[in-house]
Design an enzyme around this catalytic site. Structure first.
Site, PDB file in Angstrom:
ATOM      1  N   ALA A 191      19.820  70.742  29.447  1.00 38.31           N
ATOM      2  CA  ALA A 191      19.309  69.411  29.786  1.00 38.31           C
ATOM      3  C   ALA A 191      17.822  69.466  30.103  1.00 38.31           C
ATOM      4  O   ALA A 191      17.304  70.474  30.590  1.00 38.31           O
ATOM      5  CB  ALA A 191      20.074  68.851  30.982  1.00 38.31           C
TER       6      ALA A 191
ATOM      7  N   GLY B  98      23.749  72.674  28.461  1.00 32.13           N
ATOM      8  CA  GLY B  98      24.180  71.774  27.400  1.00 32.13           C
ATOM      9  C   GLY B  98      24.006  72.367  26.015  1.00 32.13           C
ATOM     10  O   GLY B  98      24.734  72.010  25.083  1.00 32.13           O
TER      11      GLY B  98
ATOM     12  N   GLU C 152      27.043  74.370  25.498  1.00 29.40           N
ATOM     13  CA  GLU C 152      28.169  73.448  25.328  1.00 29.40           C
ATOM     14  C   GLU C 152      28.183  72.850  23.921  1.00 29.40           C
ATOM     15  O   GLU C 152      29.250  72.668  23.326  1.00 29.40           O
ATOM     16  CB  GLU C 152      28.102  72.347  26.392  1.00 29.40           C
ATOM     17  CG  GLU C 152      28.437  72.859  27.789  1.00 29.40           C
ATOM     18  CD  GLU C 152      28.185  71.835  28.887  1.00 29.40           C
ATOM     19  OE1 GLU C 152      29.131  71.516  29.626  1.00 29.40           O
ATOM     20  OE2 GLU C 152      27.038  71.352  28.992  1.00 29.40           O
TER      21      GLU C 152
ATOM     22  N   GLU D 163      24.470  75.771  35.112  1.00 27.20           N
ATOM     23  CA  GLU D 163      24.199  74.536  35.853  1.00 27.20           C
ATOM     24  C   GLU D 163      24.296  74.691  37.365  1.00 27.20           C
ATOM     25  O   GLU D 163      23.608  73.979  38.113  1.00 27.20           O
ATOM     26  CB  GLU D 163      25.155  73.431  35.387  1.00 27.20           C
ATOM     27  CG  GLU D 163      24.849  72.866  34.019  1.00 27.20           C
ATOM     28  CD  GLU D 163      25.512  73.633  32.879  1.00 27.20           C
ATOM     29  OE1 GLU D 163      25.573  73.120  31.766  1.00 27.20           O
ATOM     30  OE2 GLU D 163      25.973  74.772  33.131  1.00 27.20           O
TER      31      GLU D 163
END
Length: 295
Positions: A97, A142, A145, A165
């Site tokens: 992110a 992310g 992911e 995170e």
């Protein structure tokens, strides 16, 4: 929970019906994602290149918007046989992110944006054709992911990946807490998430997270080159058969095996009337390579 056969067949048939029209996705350079529709013998391979070098491909509003639109278009693109997701920025796949943007968000804006990131992962996973992630550099948060949403992952030996995170006071919110435990089991997934540890491409291969690990080359694109080779090995095979096989596997992962058999039956039923099935049988009889058209 058992699902009636008639309902499963209806859902599978409806999902296949989106292929009744075509659209053309041309090679294009958006501001932060580049699209390359390969030609010649590689026709049918679509390459999405993340290209936000100043932010190490961090998932900000622009790149998320572009990826969302591209994935929606790809879903309906009949002549796309394989998609490769890669980075055009040396040394990094995606740094997760964009925390600088996140700092500027109001509290009530955060969750909707995280939901958009999860939607990208789910959209990637649900594309009808195979999707390959080429990790030639750092893939964390992310970015990791997104890779987990792909069907096949290729990593270089120098690549680092992880769900980091918890280092910044949050948790994986784009599917990481769901995808990773299903790959490696809850114990190791918890260890990685709780410690925010990154692992190498070699360890990821040993743990079954990635399909291939390759030695990085002087151009820093070894994972991409291997992904191309894998994509080329998929191209000669029947597109509808591959799409239905992907659907049969994906839809069966979280149901009991008897329901899974029913899903497989429903998917198989969709290929029986295809021209490709007849072509495959004819090619076998005539001892020649088949020429599949996706119909």
């Amino acid at each position: 929970m058992l699902v009636p056969k008639t309902l499963i067949r209806h859902l599978i048939k409806c999902s296949l019906s989106v292929r009744t029209y075509s659209s053309a996705l041309k090679s294009a350079n958006l501001s932060e994602v580049c699209v390359d529709s390969l030609k010649g013998n590689d026709s049918g391979i679509i390459v999405l290149g993340l290209n936000r070098p100043k932010a190490r491909n961090a998932l900000g509003k622009t790149i998320v918007s572009e990826l969302t639109d591209l994935l929606e278009n790809l879903k309906h693109l009949d002549d796309a046989r394989v998609v490769i997701l890669r980075s055009l920025v040396p040394g990094v796949f995606c740094a997760g992110a964009d925390l600088k943007e996140r700092l500027e968000m109001k509290e009530d804006e955060v969750l909707p944006f995280v939901n958009r990131l999860r939607f990208i992962v789910k959209s990637t996973e649900s594309l009808p054709m195979p999707v390959i992630a080429a990790l030639d550099g750092l893939a964390v948060g992310g970015g990791f992911e997104m890779a987990l949403g792909c069907d096949i992952i290729v990593a270089s030996n120098t690549c680092k990946m992880g769900l980091v995170e918890t280092k910044v006071g949050i948790l994986p919110g784009a599917g990481g807490t769901q995808k990773l435990p299903r790959l490696v089991g809850p114990a190791f997934a918890k260890e990685l998430i709780f410690t925010a540890r990154t692992i190498s491409g070699v360890e990821a291969y040993e743990r079954g997270i990635v399909n291939y690990v390759v030695e990085q080359n002087e151009h820093n694109d070894a994972a991409y080159q291997k992904s191309l080779a894998v994509a080329r090995s998929i191209l000669p095979n029947a597109p509808v058969g591959i799409r239905m096989a992907k659907k049969a596997i994906n839809k069966s992962m979280d149901v009991d095996i008897n329901t899974g058999y029913t899903i497989e039956e429903a998917c198989y039923a969709q290929v029986i009337s295809t021209k490709d099935r007849i072509e495959g049988l004819a090619a076998f009889r005539e001892k020649r390579p088949p020429k599949f058209t996706g119909s």
